[in-house]
Write a protein that holds these residues in place. Structure first.
Motif, PDB file in Angstrom:
ATOM      1  N   ALA A  71       0.843  -1.208   0.000  1.00  0.00           N
ATOM      2  CA  ALA A  71       0.000   0.000   0.000  1.00  0.00           C
ATOM      3  C   ALA A  71       0.872   1.249   0.000  1.00  0.00           C
ATOM      4  N   ALA A  72       1.934   1.241   0.809  1.00  0.00           N
ATOM      5  CA  ALA A  72       2.844   2.392   0.850  1.00  0.00           C
ATOM      6  C   ALA A  72       3.529   2.584  -0.501  1.00  0.00           C
ATOM      7  N   LEU A  73       3.930   1.483  -1.132  1.00  0.00           N
ATOM      8  CA  LEU A  73       4.570   1.556  -2.450  1.00  0.00           C
ATOM      9  C   LEU A  73       3.600   2.118  -3.487  1.00  0.00           C
ATOM     10  N   GLU A  74       2.353   1.686  -3.435  1.00  0.00           N
ATOM     11  CA  GLU A  74       1.359   2.192  -4.383  1.00  0.00           C
ATOM     12  C   GLU A  74       1.152   3.692  -4.194  1.00  0.00           C
ATOM     13  N   ILE A  75       1.034   4.128  -2.946  1.00  0.00           N
ATOM     14  CA  ILE A  75       0.868   5.556  -2.662  1.00  0.00           C
ATOM     15  C   ILE A  75       2.109   6.329  -3.107  1.00  0.00           C
ATOM     16  N   GLU A  76       3.284   5.775  -2.816  1.00  0.00           N
ATOM     17  CA  GLU A  76       4.537   6.413  -3.226  1.00  0.00           C
ATOM     18  C   GLU A  76       4.582   6.584  -4.749  1.00  0.00           C
ATOM     19  N   THR A  77       4.272   5.520  -5.478  1.00  0.00           N
ATOM     20  CA  THR A  77       4.316   5.544  -6.942  1.00  0.00           C
ATOM     21  C   THR A  77       3.309   6.539  -7.510  1.00  0.00           C
ATOM     22  N   LEU A  78       2.100   6.512  -6.981  1.00  0.00           N
ATOM     23  CA  LEU A  78       1.063   7.442  -7.450  1.00  0.00           C
ATOM     24  C   LEU A  78       1.429   8.887  -7.126  1.00  0.00           C
ATOM     25  N   GLY A  79       2.023   9.100  -5.948  1.00  0.00           N
ATOM     26  CA  GLY A  79       2.441  10.449  -5.576  1.00  0.00           C
ATOM     27  C   GLY A  79       3.564  10.961  -6.458  1.00  0.00           C
ATOM     28  N   LYS A  80       4.519  10.089  -6.754  1.00  0.00           N
ATOM     29  CA  LYS A  80       5.665  10.483  -7.587  1.00  0.00           C
ATOM     30  C   LYS A  80       5.218  10.857  -8.996  1.00  0.00           C
ATOM     31  N   SER A  81       4.236  10.118  -9.512  1.00  0.00           N
ATOM     32  CA  SER A  81       3.781  10.385 -10.873  1.00  0.00           C
ATOM     33  C   SER A  81       2.663  11.427 -10.921  1.00  0.00           C
ATOM     34  N   ALA A  82       2.343  11.999  -9.748  1.00  0.00           N
ATOM     35  CA  ALA A  82       1.265  12.991  -9.642  1.00  0.00           C
ATOM     36  C   ALA A  82      -0.006  12.458 -10.299  1.00  0.00           C
ATOM     37  N   ALA A  83      -0.329  11.209  -9.966  1.00  0.00           N
ATOM     38  CA  ALA A  83      -1.509  10.561 -10.523  1.00  0.00           C
ATOM     39  C   ALA A  83      -2.768  11.097  -9.838  1.00  0.00           C
ATOM     40  N   ASN A  84      -3.848  10.427 -10.038  1.00  0.00           N
ATOM     41  CA  ASN A  84      -5.135  10.827  -9.493  1.00  0.00           C
ATOM     42  C   ASN A  84      -5.105  10.799  -7.959  1.00  0.00           C
ATOM     43  N   MET A  85      -5.291  11.940  -7.323  1.00  0.00           N
ATOM     44  CA  MET A  85      -5.251  12.034  -5.861  1.00  0.00           C
ATOM     45  C   MET A  85      -6.356  11.186  -5.223  1.00  0.00           C
ATOM     46  N   ASP A  86      -7.491  11.055  -5.910  1.00  0.00           N
ATOM     47  CA  ASP A  86      -8.569  10.212  -5.381  1.00  0.00           C
ATOM     48  C   ASP A  86      -8.134   8.761  -5.290  1.00  0.00           C
ATOM     49  N   GLU A  87      -7.343   8.323  -6.246  1.00  0.00           N
ATOM     50  CA  GLU A  87      -6.821   6.958  -6.226  1.00  0.00           C
ATOM     51  C   GLU A  87      -5.939   6.754  -4.989  1.00  0.00           C
ATOM     52  N   ILE A  88      -5.116   7.746  -4.697  1.00  0.00           N
ATOM     53  CA  ILE A  88      -4.247   7.684  -3.513  1.00  0.00           C
ATOM     54  C   ILE A  88      -5.109   7.653  -2.251  1.00  0.00           C
ATOM     55  N   ARG A  89      -6.116   8.500  -2.223  1.00  0.00           N
ATOM     56  CA  ARG A  89      -7.014   8.565  -1.055  1.00  0.00           C
ATOM     57  C   ARG A  89      -7.765   7.245  -0.842  1.00  0.00           C
ATOM     58  N   ASN A  90      -7.971   6.485  -1.907  1.00  0.00           N
ATOM     59  CA  ASN A  90      -8.637   5.187  -1.780  1.00  0.00           C
ATOM     60  C   ASN A  90      -7.731   4.135  -1.156  1.00  0.00           C
ATOM     61  N   VAL A  91      -6.438   4.250  -1.363  1.00  0.00           N
ATOM     62  CA  VAL A  91      -5.467   3.288  -0.825  1.00  0.00           C
ATOM     63  C   VAL A  91      -5.122   3.634   0.630  1.00  0.00           C
ATOM     64  N   PHE A  92      -5.117   4.905   0.952  1.00  0.00           N
ATOM     65  CA  PHE A  92      -4.658   5.375   2.260  1.00  0.00           C
ATOM     66  C   PHE A  92      -5.347   4.711   3.458  1.00  0.00           C
ATOM     67  N   PRO A  93      -6.684   4.528   3.469  1.00  0.00           N
ATOM     68  CA  PRO A  93      -7.324   3.954   4.665  1.00  0.00           C
ATOM     69  C   PRO A  93      -6.757   2.595   5.085  1.00  0.00           C
ATOM     70  N   SER A  94      -6.410   1.739   4.130  1.00  0.00           N
ATOM     71  CA  SER A  94      -5.866   0.434   4.508  1.00  0.00           C
ATOM     72  C   SER A  94      -4.464   0.592   5.108  1.00  0.00           C
ATOM     73  N   LEU A  95      -3.679   1.517   4.575  1.00  0.00           N
ATOM     74  CA  LEU A  95      -2.352   1.801   5.127  1.00  0.00           C
ATOM     75  C   LEU A  95      -2.494   2.316   6.560  1.00  0.00           C
ATOM     76  N   LYS A  96      -3.394   3.264   6.745  1.00  0.00           N
ATOM     77  CA  LYS A  96      -3.604   3.857   8.065  1.00  0.00           C
ATOM     78  C   LYS A  96      -4.083   2.812   9.074  1.00  0.00           C
ATOM     79  N   LYS A  97      -5.055   1.997   8.676  1.00  0.00           N
ATOM     80  CA  LYS A  97      -5.605   0.972   9.561  1.00  0.00           C
ATOM     81  C   LYS A  97      -4.517  -0.010  10.003  1.00  0.00           C
ATOM     82  N   ASP A  98      -3.715  -0.487   9.051  1.00  0.00           N
ATOM     83  CA  ASP A  98      -2.649  -1.442   9.379  1.00  0.00           C
ATOM     84  C   ASP A  98      -1.613  -0.829  10.318  1.00  0.00           C
ATOM     85  N   ILE A  99      -1.211   0.397  10.035  1.00  0.00           N
ATOM     86  CA  ILE A  99      -0.196   1.042  10.867  1.00  0.00           C
ATOM     87  C   ILE A  99      -0.743   1.292  12.272  1.00  0.00           C
ATOM     88  N   GLU A 100      -1.972   1.775  12.361  1.00  0.00           N
ATOM     89  CA  GLU A 100      -2.551   2.007  13.688  1.00  0.00           C
ATOM     90  C   GLU A 100      -2.667   0.701  14.472  1.00  0.00           C
TER      91      GLU A 100
END
Length: 112
Positions: A71-100
């Motif tokens: 999940a972190a790699l996907e967010i990193e890749t999407l952020g680096k390529s300035a892809a769709n921010m909504d796509e990043i926001r869709n991945v973030f909750p699972s990253l946050k849940k796991d880390i918490e």
């Protein structure tokens, strides 16, 4: 338990203080980085999203959290390529849940 100490223990070579040190650094840095990542998502800063996901990735990797690392790699890749921010926001909750969850487990398991 969603984490594994195998990688850390292999690096520690029997040094329990090293294991506790790595866990302490994780508990100190990763929640702060996660909070920064959430703020970067709110402001739409691709560069910050990229940098923070890049920083989180090895920290979850060392704890054997493969799904979280992905999940972190996907967010990193999407952020680096300035892809769709909504796509990043869709991945973030699972990253946050796991880390918490792992932060809670580590604090409990190590009485920190």
């Amino acid at each position: 338990m969603i984490y594994s100490l195998d990688k850390i223990k292999e690096m520690a070579d029997g040094d329990e203080d090293f294991v506790v040190s790595v866990i302490s650094v994780f508990l100190e840095e990763v929640p702060r980085d996660l909070e920064g990542l959430e703020k970067a998502l709110e402001t739409g800063s691709y560069e910050e999203v990229y940098q923070l996901a890049h920083k989180i990735k090895p920290n979850v990797d060392i704890l054997g959290m493969e799904q979280t690392r992905a999940a972190a790699l996907e967010i990193e890749t999407l952020g680096k390529s300035a892809a769709n921010m909504d796509e990043i926001r869709n991945v973030f909750p699972s990253l946050k849940k796991d880390i918490e969850q792992v932060v809670s487990e580590l604090k409990n398991d190590f009485n920190i």
